[in-house]
Design an enzyme around this catalytic site. Structure first.
Site, PDB file in Angstrom:
ATOM      1  N   GLY A   1       0.792  -1.206   0.000  1.00  0.00           N
ATOM      2  CA  GLY A   1       0.000   0.000   0.000  1.00  0.00           C
ATOM      3  C   GLY A   1       0.837   1.274   0.000  1.00  0.00           C
ATOM      4  N   SER A   2       0.334   2.301   0.663  1.00  0.00           N
ATOM      5  CA  SER A   2       0.931   3.633   0.570  1.00  0.00           C
ATOM      6  C   SER A   2       2.287   3.755   1.244  1.00  0.00           C
ATOM      7  CB  SER A   2      -0.028   4.671   1.165  1.00  0.00           C
ATOM      8  OG  SER A   2      -1.192   4.767   0.368  1.00  0.00           O
ATOM      9  N   THR A   3       2.740   2.739   1.970  1.00  0.00           N
ATOM     10  CA  THR A   3       4.109   2.800   2.483  1.00  0.00           C
ATOM     11  C   THR A   3       5.090   2.891   1.314  1.00  0.00           C
ATOM     12  OG1 THR A   3       4.248   0.379   2.555  1.00  0.00           O
ATOM     13  CG2 THR A   3       3.557   1.505   4.577  1.00  0.00           C
ATOM     14  N   PHE A   4       4.696   2.382   0.131  1.00  0.00           N
ATOM     15  CA  PHE A   4       5.550   2.422  -1.057  1.00  0.00           C
ATOM     16  C   PHE A   4       5.715   3.847  -1.589  1.00  0.00           C
ATOM     17  CE2 PHE A   4       6.771  -1.741  -1.499  1.00  0.00           C
ATOM     18  CZ  PHE A   4       7.261  -2.063  -2.749  1.00  0.00           C
ATOM     19  N   LYS A   5       4.822   4.749  -1.191  1.00  0.00           N
ATOM     20  CA  LYS A   5       4.977   6.132  -1.631  1.00  0.00           C
ATOM     21  C   LYS A   5       6.270   6.732  -1.080  1.00  0.00           C
ATOM     22  CE  LYS A   5       0.005   6.800  -2.047  1.00  0.00           C
ATOM     23  NZ  LYS A   5      -1.242   7.317  -1.434  1.00  0.00           N
TER      24      LYS A   5
END
Length: 582
Positions: A305-309
């Site tokens: 999820g958004s941890t990859f941002k």
């Protein structure tokens, strides 16, 4: 002289001669008797002497044997033999402070010699009184077979052994064996691992120890009865216990499918604590075979999820194609290939890079990766170790998955955490590189010094990029989705991540995989903490996204472990004034 006188004289001479003749043989007989008596006495004395010599010889032999037995090692066949007579088993496993995580204990196993069994039915009945759960039919088959050896029960308790001995069953014996014991039970199950009935490592660090040559030595019969040096791990049992408790409570309270967390030293790569739940008790590993054996932290892959941002913004900053002061248009959703990219917390305006991070903007992140480009995206994710199999001591490590062909739609979705599945542990390792100065340090479950870490560290980002990422983490911790992890006195920063789960080939917004990547203290981050919870049905304040499920796991872990890790709280000038007043 008259005839009569002459006759009387002759007669008396005759009597005298007869007496003389009679006296001679009598003296001879007396001498013979004396000689015989002497011979009998001598013989008696010789017999007594021989008897005494015989008794003395017997007692000397007995005394000699007793002395020999006294100096010899005892040979017990129906009891547990002393530890110095045991076959070398496995080294103890300790935490970084010397606390025992795994050790060997002596036990016995029950066997039978069927050819010596008098009555198999009677033997089964007697053994069933001590071992009520025994399979009577199977045991009868073994006892009535024509073989010379059959295992009946492995690893008995001392009480069971003594009770079976009291039964007095011929053809039944005990063999000394080793049993692995884990004092902490399930606390560090996925790290320590477990062994099988033959004391061979089957998972975790137990299997790692075997892979270092212990198993091969045992197969070749080259093991020694000398005590092996213990193996010390990097984990701190105090931290491990907290991580395990918090993760288990979250999985139950939030009604998730599974949960996990790790505390990682960002400067050395040491794992100080890691838990995956459901888990199992390594003392009885078979009871956790259904769900508990899978170590989801290193052997499960998920779309993070958004941890990859965090990684998308890092590669944009590192290439120099974006700056913290840049703004991107996030007013309108992006339509591409039949898909619509929109924001969950849409602001419908231009967003700066810190605001893209703060509001977790999918649109803004997609605009950034479009500037970076697909080749650089793949290169940076590979450099950060997110597309390759992680290297560490644990045998249970899964290979990440990625699209066979990276198209633009793939690049966009991967930029905000969909389309690439990685393990939570390697995500934490890559996250450490974002805040520790840009160095990727492969994780270890063994102690590692700063000097040793320098030898294996690989520079993957510029120090300036790492400084920018520390700012973004801190900014999000103060003003964004990471606010809930901000513990008074401890500067915690991080990034939430809520990924929809794929159900029947389509994303289901009602089922989420939630993660939170945090670091502290943000002034100079020393520790990275990552948590996840899979498919939570509830959370704090009734929410099911990361801020209400995965983030509280990190918050509770840091709150309880920071003092143990030696991180001093900082309450600013107000706190210093309060200390002075006391």
């Amino acid at each position: 002289m008259s005839f009569l006188s002459r006759m009387m004289l002759l007669k008396s001479k005759a009597h005298l001669s007869a007496d003389v003749r009679r006296a001679g043989p009598s003296r001879n007989r007396s001498r013979a008797a004396d000689n015989a008596a002497k011979r009998k006495a001598d013989m008696a004395r010789r017999r007594v002497g021989l008897l005494m010599f015989g008794f003395a010889a017997v007692y000397i032999v007995i005394g000699g044997r007793l002395m020999q037995y006294g100096y010899a090692h005892p040979e017990n066949t129906s009891s547990i033999i002393p530890p110095d007579r045991l076959m070398a088993a496995r080294p103890d496993i300790l935490d970084r402070n010397g606390q025992v995580l795994a050790t060997d204990i002596r036990t016995v196993s029950l066997f039978a010699e069927p050819h010596k069994i008098v009555d198999a039915d009677e033997a089964v009945e007697k053994l069933a009184t001590v071992l009520p759960d025994v399979d009577a039919r199977d045991m009868y088959r073994k006892l009535s077979s024509k073989s010379h050896f059959q295992w009946l029960r492995r690893q008995l308790t001392p009480k069971q052994q003594s009770q079976i001995l009291a039964l007095g069953i011929p053809g039944i014996g005990f063999r000394p064996e080793i049993r692995r014991f884990y004092p902490g039970g399930s606390t560090a199950a996925h790290i320590v691992g477990f062994v099988n009935i033959d004391n061979r490592g089957m998972a975790g660090m137990e299997k790692y120890i075997d892979n270092q040559g212990l198993a091969e030595l045992a197969d070749l019969g080259m093991t020694s009865n000398a005590r092996l040096e213990p193996v010390k791990l990097s984990i701190d049992l105090r931290v491990q216990n907290i991580v395990h408790d918090v993760v288990a409570a979250a999985q139950v309270n939030f009604k998730g499918k599974s949960a996990g967390a790790v505390v990682l030293d960002a400067e050395t790569g040491e794992v100080l604590g890691m838990a995956s739940y459901p888990d199992f008790d390594p003392n009885s590993p078979e009871q956790g075979a259904k769900d508990g054996w899978l170590n989801r932290m290193s052997n499960g892959t998920f779309e993070m999820g958004s941890t990859f941002k965090s990684f998308t913004l890092a590669m944009g900053l590192d290439t120099g194609r974006i700056k913290l002061t840049d703004s991107f248009d996030a007013r309108y959703p992006i339509k591409i290939g039949g898909f619509t990219i929109k924001d969950f917390h849409g602001q419908s305006r231009f967003l700066t890079v810190p605001d893209i991070f703060k509001y977790s903007s999918n649109i803004g992140t997609a605009k950034i990766i479009d500037v970076v480009g697909i080749p650089e995206q793949k290169e940076y994710l590979t450099r950060l170790g997110l597309l390759t199999k992680m290297k560490t001591e644990l045998p249970e490590v899964k290979m990440p998955s990625q699209p066979r062909e990276w198209k633009k739609i793939n690049s966009i979705t991967i930029s905000f955490g969909h389309g690439v599945a990685t393990t939570p542990l390697q995500t934490a390792v890559a996250g450490a590189a974002l805040v520790n100065g840009g160095r990727l340090i492969e994780p270890t479950f063994l102690p590692r010094t700063l000097e040793q870490a320098d030898e294996v560290a690989e520079a993957v980002l510029k120090p300036t990029t790492s400084a920018d990422m520390r700012y973004l983490f801190d900014y999000n911790g103060k003003f964004g989705s990471g606010r809930g992890a901000r513990i008074p006195g401890f500067d915690v920063g991080g990034k939430t991540g809520t990924a929809d789960k794929v159900v029947n080939g389509r994303y289901d917004s009602k089922l989420n995989f939630n993660a939170f990547l945090g670091a502290f203290p943000m002034g100079k981050p020393r520790y990275v903490v990552l948590s996840f919870i899979d498919e939570p049905l509830t959370g704090e304040q009734g929410g099911t996204i990361s801020a209400y499920t995965a983030l509280p796991i990190v918050r509770d872990i840091i709150r309880r472990t920071a003092p143990i890790l030696g991180v001093e709280p900082d309450f600013g000038s107000l706190g210093k004034d309060m200390l002075v007043s006391y």
